[in-house]
Design a protein around this motif. Sequence first.
Motif, mmCIF file in Angstrom:
data_model
loop_
_atom_site.group_PDB
_atom_site.id
_atom_site.type_symbol
_atom_site.label_atom_id
_atom_site.label_comp_id
_atom_site.label_asym_id
_atom_site.label_seq_id
_atom_site.Cartn_x
_atom_site.Cartn_y
_atom_site.Cartn_z
ATOM 1 N N VAL A 14 0.820 -1.216 0.000
ATOM 2 C CA VAL A 14 0.000 0.000 0.000
ATOM 3 C C VAL A 14 0.856 1.269 0.000
ATOM 4 C CG1 VAL A 14 -1.999 -1.118 1.057
ATOM 5 C CG2 VAL A 14 -0.307 0.022 2.519
ATOM 6 N N CYS A 15 2.152 1.130 0.110
ATOM 7 C CA CYS A 15 3.078 2.266 0.130
ATOM 8 C C CYS A 15 3.386 2.703 -1.303
ATOM 9 C CB CYS A 15 4.357 1.860 0.862
ATOM 10 S SG CYS A 15 5.718 3.014 0.706
ATOM 11 N N ARG A 33 15.203 -12.397 -11.950
ATOM 12 C CA ARG A 33 15.866 -12.921 -10.757
ATOM 13 C C ARG A 33 14.996 -12.782 -9.514
ATOM 14 N NH1 ARG A 33 21.390 -13.521 -11.646
ATOM 15 N NH2 ARG A 33 22.170 -12.442 -13.463
ATOM 16 N N PHE A 34 14.025 -11.857 -9.564
ATOM 17 C CA PHE A 34 13.254 -11.539 -8.374
ATOM 18 C C PHE A 34 11.772 -11.821 -8.560
ATOM 19 C CE2 PHE A 34 16.914 -8.663 -8.496
ATOM 20 C CZ PHE A 34 17.529 -9.018 -7.316
ATOM 21 N N ARG A 35 11.196 -12.429 -7.514
ATOM 22 C CA ARG A 35 9.744 -12.549 -7.384
ATOM 23 C C ARG A 35 9.349 -11.553 -6.312
ATOM 24 N NH1 ARG A 35 7.410 -17.748 -8.402
ATOM 25 N NH2 ARG A 35 5.492 -16.568 -8.419
ATOM 26 N N LEU A 36 8.103 -11.185 -6.285
ATOM 27 C CA LEU A 36 7.640 -10.127 -5.390
ATOM 28 C C LEU A 36 6.471 -10.610 -4.544
ATOM 29 C CD1 LEU A 36 7.877 -7.818 -8.388
ATOM 30 C CD2 LEU A 36 9.202 -7.388 -6.331
ATOM 31 N N ALA A 37 6.472 -10.192 -3.287
ATOM 32 C CA ALA A 37 5.386 -10.557 -2.366
ATOM 33 C C ALA A 37 5.047 -9.342 -1.514
ATOM 34 C CB ALA A 37 5.803 -11.726 -1.479
ATOM 35 N N ALA A 38 3.787 -8.940 -1.547
ATOM 36 C CA ALA A 38 3.345 -7.842 -0.684
ATOM 37 C C ALA A 38 3.314 -8.337 0.755
ATOM 38 C CB ALA A 38 1.966 -7.347 -1.105
ATOM 39 N N MET A 39 3.750 -7.497 1.676
ATOM 40 C CA MET A 39 3.756 -7.894 3.084
ATOM 41 C C MET A 39 2.342 -8.060 3.632
ATOM 42 S SD MET A 39 5.450 -4.417 4.742
ATOM 43 C CE MET A 39 7.060 -4.765 4.146
ATOM 44 N N ASP A 57 3.720 -4.756 11.800
ATOM 45 C CA ASP A 57 4.338 -3.437 11.861
ATOM 46 C C ASP A 57 5.654 -3.456 11.094
ATOM 47 O OD1 ASP A 57 4.806 -0.797 12.522
ATOM 48 O OD2 ASP A 57 5.765 -1.299 14.422
ATOM 49 N N PRO A 58 5.577 -3.770 9.806
ATOM 50 C CA PRO A 58 6.812 -3.893 9.041
ATOM 51 C C PRO A 58 7.420 -2.523 8.751
ATOM 52 C CG PRO A 58 4.926 -4.177 7.616
ATOM 53 C CD PRO A 58 4.392 -4.013 9.007
ATOM 54 N N ALA A 59 8.690 -2.385 9.046
ATOM 55 C CA ALA A 59 9.392 -1.132 8.767
ATOM 56 C C ALA A 59 10.625 -1.410 7.922
ATOM 57 C CB ALA A 59 9.775 -0.452 10.072
ATOM 58 N N SER A 60 10.620 -2.547 7.240
ATOM 59 C CA SER A 60 11.806 -2.898 6.478
ATOM 60 C C SER A 60 11.433 -3.645 5.208
ATOM 61 C CB SER A 60 12.714 -3.781 7.324
ATOM 62 O OG SER A 60 13.894 -4.059 6.630
ATOM 63 N N ILE A 109 13.157 7.025 6.750
ATOM 64 C CA ILE A 109 12.264 7.106 5.587
ATOM 65 C C ILE A 109 11.159 6.066 5.709
ATOM 66 C CG2 ILE A 109 12.106 6.739 3.086
ATOM 67 C CD1 ILE A 109 14.960 7.962 2.918
ATOM 68 N N ALA A 110 11.481 4.852 6.120
ATOM 69 C CA ALA A 110 10.488 3.786 6.260
ATOM 70 C C ALA A 110 9.406 4.159 7.273
ATOM 71 C CB ALA A 110 11.159 2.476 6.656
ATOM 72 N N ARG A 111 9.809 4.763 8.389
ATOM 73 C CA ARG A 111 8.830 5.161 9.413
ATOM 74 C C ARG A 111 7.901 6.267 8.921
ATOM 75 N NH1 ARG A 111 13.220 5.005 12.734
ATOM 76 N NH2 ARG A 111 13.351 7.266 12.818
#
Length: 136
Positions: A14-15, A33-39, A57-60, A109-111
């Motif tokens: 959602v970011c 090379r990369f697959r993607l997964a939304a948290m 509460d993912p910040a990374s 920035i993440a916060r």
Amino acid sequence: MPHDNPSIVVFDGVCVLCSRWVDFILRHDRQHRFRLAAMQGAHGRRLLAAHGLSPDDPASLLLVQDGLGHTDTDAIGRILAQLGGFWRIPAVLLRTVPRPLRDALYRWIARHRYRLFGQRSSCRMPDPAQAHRFLD
């Protein structure tokens, strides 16, 4: 051509900034090379928890590669380096900054990512042509 052992990038669906990062990866990852997964999805939540990060509460950013989890600027640098070509230069430059300094900036920035860049009302939906790159 899909890569045999893709790494997984877990991102905040959602970011707005995170979605732009996903667009960047999709545009420049020509070898898939990369697959993607939304948290916010089942795969993303499970991977966050498995690597000691809170799915609530993912910040990374999380990069899972060969079973190991890489976070923050370490993840960004590894992704850039694997995109190859020009993108190896910023990856090398990133490593010249001491990790505590670069990660402190990343975490700030993440916060504040929603306030600085915006937040979507729902999780990012993949383009049908790229849906195979997403886990959820």
